[in-house]
Write an enzyme that holds these catalytic residues in place. Structure first.
Site, short mmCIF file in Angstrom:
data_model
loop_
_atom_site.label_atom_id
_atom_site.label_comp_id
_atom_site.label_asym_id
_atom_site.label_seq_id
_atom_site.Cartn_x
_atom_site.Cartn_y
_atom_site.Cartn_z
N HIS A 1 -12.85 5.80 -2.24
CA HIS A 1 -11.80 4.91 -1.75
C HIS A 1 -12.09 3.45 -2.15
CE1 HIS A 1 -8.07 4.42 0.22
NE2 HIS A 1 -8.51 3.54 1.08
N GLU B 1 -0.27 1.73 9.20
CA GLU B 1 -1.37 2.50 9.79
C GLU B 1 -1.00 3.03 11.18
OE1 GLU B 1 -1.83 -0.20 7.95
OE2 GLU B 1 -3.13 0.60 6.37
N GLU C 1 -6.63 -5.90 5.72
CA GLU C 1 -6.76 -4.64 4.99
C GLU C 1 -7.78 -4.79 3.85
OE1 GLU C 1 -6.26 -2.42 2.47
OE2 GLU C 1 -6.35 -0.79 3.92
N CYS D 1 0.87 -1.19 0.00
CA CYS D 1 0.00 0.00 0.00
C CYS D 1 0.89 1.22 0.00
CB CYS D 1 -0.89 -0.02 1.24
SG CYS D 1 -1.68 1.55 1.60
N TYR E 1 -10.01 -0.29 -4.74
CA TYR E 1 -9.63 -1.63 -4.29
C TYR E 1 -9.50 -2.64 -5.43
CZ TYR E 1 -9.05 -0.74 0.61
OH TYR E 1 -8.52 -0.30 1.79
N CYS F 1 -3.61 7.47 -1.63
CA CYS F 1 -4.97 7.55 -2.18
C CYS F 1 -5.94 8.17 -1.19
CB CYS F 1 -5.48 6.16 -2.57
SG CYS F 1 -4.20 5.05 -3.14
N CYS G 1 -5.39 -1.22 -6.45
CA CYS G 1 -4.18 -1.50 -5.65
C CYS G 1 -4.08 -2.98 -5.32
CB CYS G 1 -4.12 -0.64 -4.40
SG CYS G 1 -5.37 -0.96 -3.15
N THR H 1 -3.86 5.23 7.39
CA THR H 1 -2.91 4.79 6.37
C THR H 1 -1.95 5.93 6.04
OG1 THR H 1 -4.57 3.31 5.49
CG2 THR H 1 -2.77 3.89 4.02
FE1 SF4 Z 1 -3.48 1.77 0.28
FE2 SF4 Z 1 -5.02 0.74 -1.61
FE3 SF4 Z 1 -6.06 2.42 0.22
FE4 SF4 Z 1 -4.38 3.30 -1.72
S1 SF4 Z 1 -6.45 2.42 -1.98
S2 SF4 Z 1 -4.34 3.85 0.44
S3 SF4 Z 1 -2.97 1.57 -1.88
S4 SF4 Z 1 -5.22 0.35 0.58
FE FE Z 2 -7.02 1.22 2.56
#
Ligand code: SF4
Ligand code: FE
Length: 484
Positions: free
Chosen positions: A291, A256, A442, A98, A295, A102, A298, A189
């Protein structure tokens, strides 16, 4: 735009109260617990300078017309949303982790839209403040932590009904020059390596929760902020060695942190919501949808690495061409691409908002995230199946380097003779890293627990319209007819 080294340099001078393992961390760039997460975030800066990827990793600011890092961009059309998804998958592939940035991008976009809506109703002037803040973020290229999740205490009670009023971040004082806030945000995060913290409410609020309807931004070194870094499975491996970390350069998941706000002063020019409780729900829904869009990007980038690792371990085990191995690799690929399809779909179906920015299709975005809570586990299960039992019983790299037992490991843990034992062990550790409990949790709870996606999907499922479709085809009358 900063590059990765400039980003690291900028963190050196950011003096904050960061704690981990019961001790203060003076510099997150150099500390072994936090360094991998800094490296992962630094990739978001480096790739903005890579000519191969700049159509994805940069954008043109709608405020200034200047070239900016896409993580500071307000999406102007569905194509921007699609590019964001492709950029995020690329970063997942490059880091296997990660890269954290984002959440700030999603927070900025959600607050941008919400301040516009609040001003339409209340004329509060929040949107122009947010635009000024955004221009600073874009020009200085700082990393913003989008801070939403409160500690929540008793989940059955509203924020104002909690035994301790501080369990949700709230306003404790309104002054002529700004507000004073208290509370804590968890699961943040990139919390310890962001320059800025952008705070938003975490849930829908009623009038009695007015003081909890607060959104603002603070520099990470503002007095009263304390950062407590979270533990992850196997994190002590970061304190020494290399192979056993699996992904020593970038770690895994987002590093985190819990962020405590102990009577923190925020000047008015950085306050973007102050008591307008009816806008808490739209802000939360918008941030969550943005957000959840990510998913299928990433986690798919990381899945690309995992699929590669599974194929490699099969090669080192001498079973690369076995038909059941191929079937499993195909299944892993099919599941990963299914997730990616969902992210692309919710982006292509994005709609323009009254503020002039573009918003993902929220029903499809919630579908992406709910799928991630299942399909990534199945992808991990297949990787475990392919990797074999050594994944769970492998001795330490210290044994591999030990003069007495090291040669035994080299001899007996070799797979196909043409590949070195160490390569086999390295790829097993990478699989362990990518599929460990921190990484999977996560996928389950990041961007909200699965039940929050179910609630969002139920709200948007439009069951009334679907019942009408069924009634029409089945020949059922519109009105209740009573007993025949
Ligand atoms: Fe991390 Fe994925 Fe969230 Fe971006 S979208 S902050 S890479 S978990
Ligand atoms: Fe996340």
């Amino acid at each position: 735009m900063m590059d990765g080294d400039e980003y690291r340099e900028s963190l050196h001078s950011l003096k904050r109260d960061v704690f981990a393992f019961g001790a203060r961390i003076d510099d997150v760039v150099d500390h072994p617990l936090t360094r991998p997460h800094v490296n992962a975030a630094a990739m978001t800066y480096d790739l903005a300078h890579d000519p191969r990827y700049q159509d994805l990793t940069t954008a043109t600011s709608h405020l200034t017309g200047r070239r900016i890092n896409r993580f500071t961009h307000i999406h102007q059309n569905p194509d921007d949303l699609v590019r964001k998804v492709k950029m995020i998958r690329l970063l997942g592939r490059e880091t296997g982790s990660c890269f954290q940035r984002c959440v700030g991008c999603d927070g900025l976009n959600a607050v941008y839209n919400t301040t516009y809506l609040i001003d339409q109703k209340h004329g509060a002037g929040y949107h122009s403040r947010l635009r000024a803040y955004l221009a600073y973020v874009q020009d200085s290229d700082v990393m913003v932590d989008g801070a939403m999740t409160d500690t929540k205490g008793n989940r059955g009670l509203a924020p104002s009904k909690q035994a301790d009023p501080d369990l949700y971040v709230h306003i404790v004082e309104r002054r002529e020059d700004g507000i004073v806030v208290r509370g804590a945000k968890v699961h943040q995060t990139g919390g310890v390596n962001s320059h800025e913290v952008l705070v938003m409410p975490t849930t829908a609020l009623g009038e009695e929760d007015k003081d909890y309807a607060v959104s603002f931004a603070v520099h990470a070194d503002t007095p009263g902020l304390t950062f407590i870094f979270g533990r992850q499975s196997n994190d002590e491996r970061k304190l020494g060695g290399d192979i056993d970390q699996g992904n020593p350069r970038f770690g895994f998941v987002g590093g985190e942190a819990m962020i405590v706000f102990d009577d923190v002063f925020v000047p008015w020019e950085r306050v973007f919501m102050c008591g307008e409780y009816e806008f808490a729900r739209p802000l939360v829904e918008m941030f969550s949808s943005f957000h959840r869009q990510n998913y299928g990007a990433c986690k798919v980038g990381v899945a690309d690495v995992l699929i590669g690792a599974a194929a490699l371990v099969a090669r080192y085990n001498g079973v690369e061409d076995a038909s059941h191995i191929r079937d499993k690799l195909v299944e892993m690929t099919h599941l990963a691409e299914t997730l990616h399809n969902c992210s692309l779909a919710c982006s292509s179906e994005g709609q323009m908002t009254p503020s002039g920015s573009c918003y993902v299709d929220p029903l499809l975005a919630n579908t992406v995230k709910l799928n991630t809570t299942r399909l990534t586990y199945e992808i991990a299960r297949l990787a475990h199946d392919i990797a074999g039992g050594l994944l769970g019983t492998l001795p330490s790299e210290k044994d591999l380097h030990h003069p007495v037992v090291g040669p035994y490991m080299q001899k007996y843990l070799r797979g196909a003779a043409e590949y070195p034992t160490e390569d086999r062990l390295r790829v097993l550790r990478l699989i362990e890293n990518l599929t460990g409990v921190s990484a999977l949790v996560e996928c389950m709870h990041g961007a909200g627990s699965p039940q929050t996606q179910r609630i969002a999907i139920y709200r948007q499922a439009d069951l009334a319209a679907k019942m009408e479709l069924a009634k029409r085809l089945a020949g059922i009358a519109d009105e209740p007819r009573g007993p025949a």
